[in-house]
Design an enzyme around this catalytic site. Structure first.
Site, PDB file in Angstrom:
ATOM      1  N   LYS A   1      -6.330 -13.032   8.536  1.00 53.68           N
ATOM      2  CA  LYS A   1      -5.521 -13.297   7.341  1.00 53.68           C
ATOM      3  C   LYS A   1      -5.906 -14.667   6.851  1.00 53.68           C
ATOM      4  CE  LYS A   1      -0.535 -13.812   6.435  1.00 53.68           C
ATOM      5  NZ  LYS A   1      -0.511 -15.149   5.867  1.00 53.68           N
TER       6      LYS A   1
HETATM    7  P1  FBP Z   1       3.341 -15.877   1.840  1.00 50.15           P
HETATM    8  O1  FBP Z   1       2.811 -14.620   1.220  1.00 50.15           O
HETATM    9  O2  FBP Z   1       4.734 -16.155   1.389  1.00 50.15           O
HETATM   10  O3  FBP Z   1       2.394 -17.038   1.626  1.00 50.15           O
HETATM   11  O4  FBP Z   1       3.458 -15.599   3.399  1.00 50.15           O
HETATM   12  C1  FBP Z   1       2.344 -15.543   4.238  1.00 50.15           C
HETATM   13  C2  FBP Z   1       2.483 -16.575   5.334  1.00 50.15           C
HETATM   14  O5  FBP Z   1       1.353 -16.654   6.167  1.00 50.15           O
HETATM   15  C3  FBP Z   1       3.722 -16.401   6.178  1.00 50.15           C
HETATM   16  O6  FBP Z   1       3.516 -15.545   7.263  1.00 50.15           O
HETATM   17  C4  FBP Z   1       4.019 -17.802   6.569  1.00 50.15           C
HETATM   18  O7  FBP Z   1       5.363 -18.025   6.786  1.00 50.15           O
HETATM   19  C5  FBP Z   1       3.552 -18.585   5.389  1.00 50.15           C
HETATM   20  O8  FBP Z   1       2.593 -17.839   4.725  1.00 50.15           O
HETATM   21  C6  FBP Z   1       2.962 -19.889   5.828  1.00 50.15           C
HETATM   22  O9  FBP Z   1       2.453 -20.543   4.695  1.00 50.15           O
HETATM   23  P2  FBP Z   1       1.899 -22.011   4.763  1.00 50.15           P
HETATM   24  O10 FBP Z   1       1.578 -22.316   6.189  1.00 50.15           O
HETATM   25  O11 FBP Z   1       0.702 -21.997   3.887  1.00 50.15           O
HETATM   26  O12 FBP Z   1       2.983 -22.852   4.217  1.00 50.15           O
END
Ligand code: FBP
Length: 271
Positions: free
Chosen positions: A177
């Protein structure tokens, strides 16, 4: 990696993970615009949509809510995670074991690795333990692969993002991811270097339907497997509508316009 096209994590080889670990990673601020999104039952209900191949949550949410949804939702156990209150070098505490996740009913695991962090060595060793245990249970493995840390000036360049996808392949992730690298061309390169590891886009902050779906479309056109998304679903007043559109783009290879027309016909937006 192992072939996961028969895994509950995929549908026709594609992936749409609904991520809901934000209460830990970002805090309740992410639920302010749509207050019902703070209620895990609301998001579990959203995850029963056919387009969602798995719901990614932390241990406490899984323990408390999954028993009521185990027939309708596939569970991805997000094993590590850290709050936004932490101010140190990027790191992520391992909050539950693969054994316990399996016992609760998870069929896949998720794990953050911050390549480039001063904690990379420990994080990769923790990933190794989880990845090998997941193999014993036949659980699919998803690496939240984010280059991040003191030593990295340009964490979100196309080169860093391609490298993070490659880390997924090298370290045995079935799915990597990654952040959107900015263009379809850059995504093609990211997918190419990830080899047999499927690449999915991380949703990111909320944006317009058109902008978000166009990013997703370019991931699919670049050979990506789909996305893992949170805020662009649960921060919408009508999450089903965007899921209807995502289903078209990811699984039916529709254009953004076709997807939006179909979603509008199924659930017209309030005037
Ligand atoms: P989003 O689609 O809201 O970006 O979520 C994906 C994710 O990886 C979540 O699992 C996690 O909480 C968040 O993004 C972390 O985002 P970042 O570390 O970039 O703030």
């Amino acid at each position: 990696m192992i072939p996961i096209d028969d895994s509950p994590l995929t549908r026709d080889g594609k992936v749409l993970i609904l991520a809901y670990d934000h209460g830990l990673e970002h805090g309740p601020v992410d639920f302010e615009d749509v207050p019902e999104s703070a209620n895990p039952e609301h998001v579990f209900d959203v995850a029963t949509h056919d387009a969602v191949t798995s719901l990614a949550v932390q241990k406490g949410i899984a323990e408390a809510y999954y028993p009521s949804y185990e027939d309708d939702v596939n569970l991805l156990a997000k094993l590590n995670g850290t709050s936004n209150l932490w101010r140190g070098e990027p790191d992520s505490a391992v909050n539950w074991s693969v054994d316990y996740a399996h016992e609760i009913g998870a069929d896949s695991i998720g794990f953050t690795v911050y390549g480039g962090s001063n904690n990379e060595i420990e994080m990769v060793e923790e990933w190794r333990e989880a990845q090998e245990k997941a193999r014993e249970y036949g659980m699919a493995t998803v690496m939240w692969s984010y280059p991040r840390g003191q030593g990295l000036r340009n964490a979100n360049t196309p080169g860093s993002i391609a490298y993070s996808a490659r880390l997924g392949l090298e370290l045995g992730a079935d799915v990597a991811k990654v952040k959107y690298p900015g263009s379809q061309e850059a995504m093609e390169e990211t997918v190419r270097v990830a080899g047999k590891t499927k690449v999915v886009m991380s949703g990111g902050s909320k944006r317009s339907d058109e902008e978000f779906l166009s990013n997703v479309k370019s991931v699919i056109d670049a050979g990506g497997a789909g996305l893992a998304v949170g805020r662009n679903i649960f921060q919408r007043e009508n999450p089903e509508r965007i899921l209807d559109a995502l289903e078209k783009v990811i699984f039916e290879e529709s254009t953004v316009e076709e997807a939006l027309d179909a979603a509008e016909a199924a659930a017209p937006e309030a005037e």
